[in-house]
Design a protein around this motif. Structure first.
Motif, PDB file in Angstrom:
ATOM      1  N   ARG A   1       0.841  -1.207   0.000  1.00  0.00           N
ATOM      2  CA  ARG A   1       0.000   0.000   0.000  1.00  0.00           C
ATOM      3  C   ARG A   1       0.868   1.246   0.000  1.00  0.00           C
ATOM      4  O   ARG A   1       1.941   1.289   0.610  1.00  0.00           O
ATOM      5  N   LEU A   2       0.392   2.264  -0.695  1.00  0.00           N
ATOM      6  CA  LEU A   2       1.019   3.579  -0.681  1.00  0.00           C
ATOM      7  C   LEU A   2      -0.064   4.630  -0.493  1.00  0.00           C
ATOM      8  O   LEU A   2      -1.036   4.667  -1.252  1.00  0.00           O
ATOM      9  N   ASP A   3       0.105   5.468   0.516  1.00  0.00           N
ATOM     10  CA  ASP A   3      -0.769   6.616   0.728  1.00  0.00           C
ATOM     11  C   ASP A   3       0.013   7.891   0.470  1.00  0.00           C
ATOM     12  O   ASP A   3       1.186   8.006   0.843  1.00  0.00           O
ATOM     13  N   VAL A   4      -0.631   8.851  -0.172  1.00  0.00           N
ATOM     14  CA  VAL A   4      -0.040  10.158  -0.453  1.00  0.00           C
ATOM     15  C   VAL A   4      -0.957  11.207   0.148  1.00  0.00           C
ATOM     16  O   VAL A   4      -2.150  11.256  -0.170  1.00  0.00           O
ATOM     17  N   LEU A   5      -0.426  12.007   1.062  1.00  0.00           N
ATOM     18  CA  LEU A   5      -1.223  13.021   1.754  1.00  0.00           C
ATOM     19  C   LEU A   5      -2.447  12.406   2.411  1.00  0.00           C
ATOM     20  O   LEU A   5      -3.526  12.993   2.459  1.00  0.00           O
ATOM     21  N   GLY A   6      -2.300  11.173   2.916  1.00  0.00           N
ATOM     22  CA  GLY A   6      -3.351  10.525   3.675  1.00  0.00           C
ATOM     23  C   GLY A   6      -4.353   9.727   2.877  1.00  0.00           C
ATOM     24  O   GLY A   6      -5.271   9.151   3.461  1.00  0.00           O
ATOM     25  N   SER A   7      -4.205   9.661   1.534  1.00  0.00           N
ATOM     26  CA  SER A   7      -5.157   8.927   0.698  1.00  0.00           C
ATOM     27  C   SER A   7      -4.415   8.139  -0.371  1.00  0.00           C
ATOM     28  O   SER A   7      -3.227   8.375  -0.634  1.00  0.00           O
ATOM     29  N   ARG A   8      -5.120   7.213  -0.979  1.00  0.00           N
ATOM     30  CA  ARG A   8      -4.545   6.506  -2.116  1.00  0.00           C
ATOM     31  C   ARG A   8      -4.230   7.502  -3.228  1.00  0.00           C
ATOM     32  O   ARG A   8      -4.973   8.468  -3.430  1.00  0.00           O
ATOM     33  N   PRO A   9      -3.160   7.309  -3.969  1.00  0.00           N
ATOM     34  CA  PRO A   9      -2.805   8.249  -5.043  1.00  0.00           C
ATOM     35  C   PRO A   9      -3.935   8.402  -6.061  1.00  0.00           C
ATOM     36  O   PRO A   9      -4.551   7.406  -6.473  1.00  0.00           O
ATOM     37  N   ALA A  10      -4.203   9.645  -6.439  1.00  0.00           N
ATOM     38  CA  ALA A  10      -5.223   9.955  -7.439  1.00  0.00           C
ATOM     39  C   ALA A  10      -6.564   9.310  -7.084  1.00  0.00           C
ATOM     40  O   ALA A  10      -7.293   8.844  -7.962  1.00  0.00           O
ATOM     41  N   ALA A  11      -6.879   9.312  -5.792  1.00  0.00           N
ATOM     42  CA  ALA A  11      -8.118   8.684  -5.347  1.00  0.00           C
ATOM     43  C   ALA A  11      -9.346   9.411  -5.897  1.00  0.00           C
ATOM     44  O   ALA A  11     -10.412   8.817  -6.036  1.00  0.00           O
ATOM     45  N   SER A  12      -9.212  10.694  -6.191  1.00  0.00           N
ATOM     46  CA  SER A  12     -10.308  11.490  -6.735  1.00  0.00           C
ATOM     47  C   SER A  12      -9.704  12.659  -7.492  1.00  0.00           C
ATOM     48  O   SER A  12      -8.499  12.923  -7.412  1.00  0.00           O
ATOM     49  N   ALA A  13     -10.546  13.372  -8.215  1.00  0.00           N
ATOM     50  CA  ALA A  13     -10.064  14.556  -8.927  1.00  0.00           C
ATOM     51  C   ALA A  13      -9.519  15.588  -7.944  1.00  0.00           C
ATOM     52  O   ALA A  13      -8.507  16.247  -8.204  1.00  0.00           O
ATOM     53  N   ALA A  14     -10.177  15.709  -6.800  1.00  0.00           N
ATOM     54  CA  ALA A  14      -9.725  16.674  -5.803  1.00  0.00           C
ATOM     55  C   ALA A  14      -8.361  16.287  -5.245  1.00  0.00           C
ATOM     56  O   ALA A  14      -7.487  17.142  -5.049  1.00  0.00           O
TER      57      ALA A  14
END
Length: 299
Positions: free
Chosen positions: A65-78
């Motif tokens: 697993r990799l989280d970026v800024l607390g979320s999965r990478p490119a998890a949403s447009a935001a």
């Protein structure tokens, strides 16, 4: 503005990426706190670009697993808008003018800061009517940097952006990179072969080699816990517990050997035998250990 209570910039747990039979990253565990400018270093094929592509959501991990800024990478447009990426070849559209790039950026990015983009273009001396295909390498890098920063991301990622630039253009690029980080209150990851650039711009270091993280941490802490020892031959195997020998150098077969070690300064042999290390010495020691057949360089 990130703070120590913010989620880590990057957090990897058992992160593995394979391309067919080739393993680019293997069981990577890594936590990078917020508010850092991170230098990512290692030889070609170490997995640096793979890690950055995973962080940007351009590819998916094989496992882990990799989280970026607390979320999965490119998890949403935001979430995607929170990360700015400048690739190694600083891609721009050759037939587009500088102004065309800014208009495109404004159309595609809801957080676009036109005032910032125009101000930075003027500061670096780019002509808005100039076609990008006619810009120098340094000018293209400045344009790509401006576009990435004008989206006002929380994390800027650079994959060898200054590798092909001449020393003057590289110096100007690093200067502007640090200005953007300060202005945006952002974190940044800078992948580079140039240790001088890392030493100048970065306060956190990650060394990748053989598809694994060899060492990572805030640079002042790493330098404070690594030491160069000059010891009588035979004393190396009698170092106290908790002192890890990273690399030894035995060049002339004389009565003393030199070692780069990691450990508490209080546990080292008597004063006069230990000295400070540079970032270059630290990085080369870990790269040498990772690639040596025995795990320790006896050169």
């Amino acid at each position: 503005m990130p703070n120590e209570q913010s989620p880590p910039v990057l957090k990897a747990q058992g992160l593995t990426k394979r391309y067919g039979r080739r393993t680019a990253l293997r069981d990577v565990d890594l936590t990078i706190p917020p508010g850092r400018v991170i230098g990512l270093v290692g030889p070609n094929g170490a997995g640096k670009s793979t890690l950055l592509h995973l962080a940007c959501g351009l590819t998916e991990p094989t496992s882990g697993r990799l989280d970026v800024l607390g979320s999965r990478p490119a998890a949403s447009a935001a979430h995607l808008a929170r990360v700015g990426f400048v690739a190694q070849d600083t891609p721009v559209y050759g037939s587009f003018s500088v102004a065309d790039h800014l208009r495109l950026g404004a159309r595609l990015n809801p957080t676009w800061d036109q005032a910032l983009a125009e101000r930075r273009i003027a500061q670096v001396g780019l002509n808005p009517t100039q076609k990008a295909g006619r810009l120098s390498g340094g000018q293209r890098a400045q344009l790509a940097l401006t576009i990435a920063a004008a989206t006002r991301p929380e994390l800027l990622i650079f994959d060898e952006p200054a590798a092909a630039l001449d020393p003057l253009a590289r110096d100007r690029f690093l200067e502007n990179l640090l200005e953007f980080v300060t202005e945006l209150g952002a974190s940044a990851v800078l992948s580079s072969h140039l240790l001088g650039d890392v030493e100048r711009a970065c306060d956190h270091l990650v060394v990748l080699c053989d598809s694994r993280v060899q060492v990572a941490g805030d640079i002042p802490d790493l330098l404070a816990t690594h030491h160069r020892l000059v010891l009588p031959r035979g004393e190396l195997d009698r170092l106290p517990a908790g002192v890890d020998v990273i690399r030894t150098v035995d060049e002339d077969g004389g009565p003393h050997v030199t070692a780069l070690v990691r450990g508490d300064a209080a546990a080292l042999p008597p004063p006069g035998t230990a000295g400070p290390v540079t970032i270059e010495e630290l990085v080369l020691a870990y790269l040498t250990r990772a690639t040596a057949p025995t795990g320790r360089d006896r050169r």
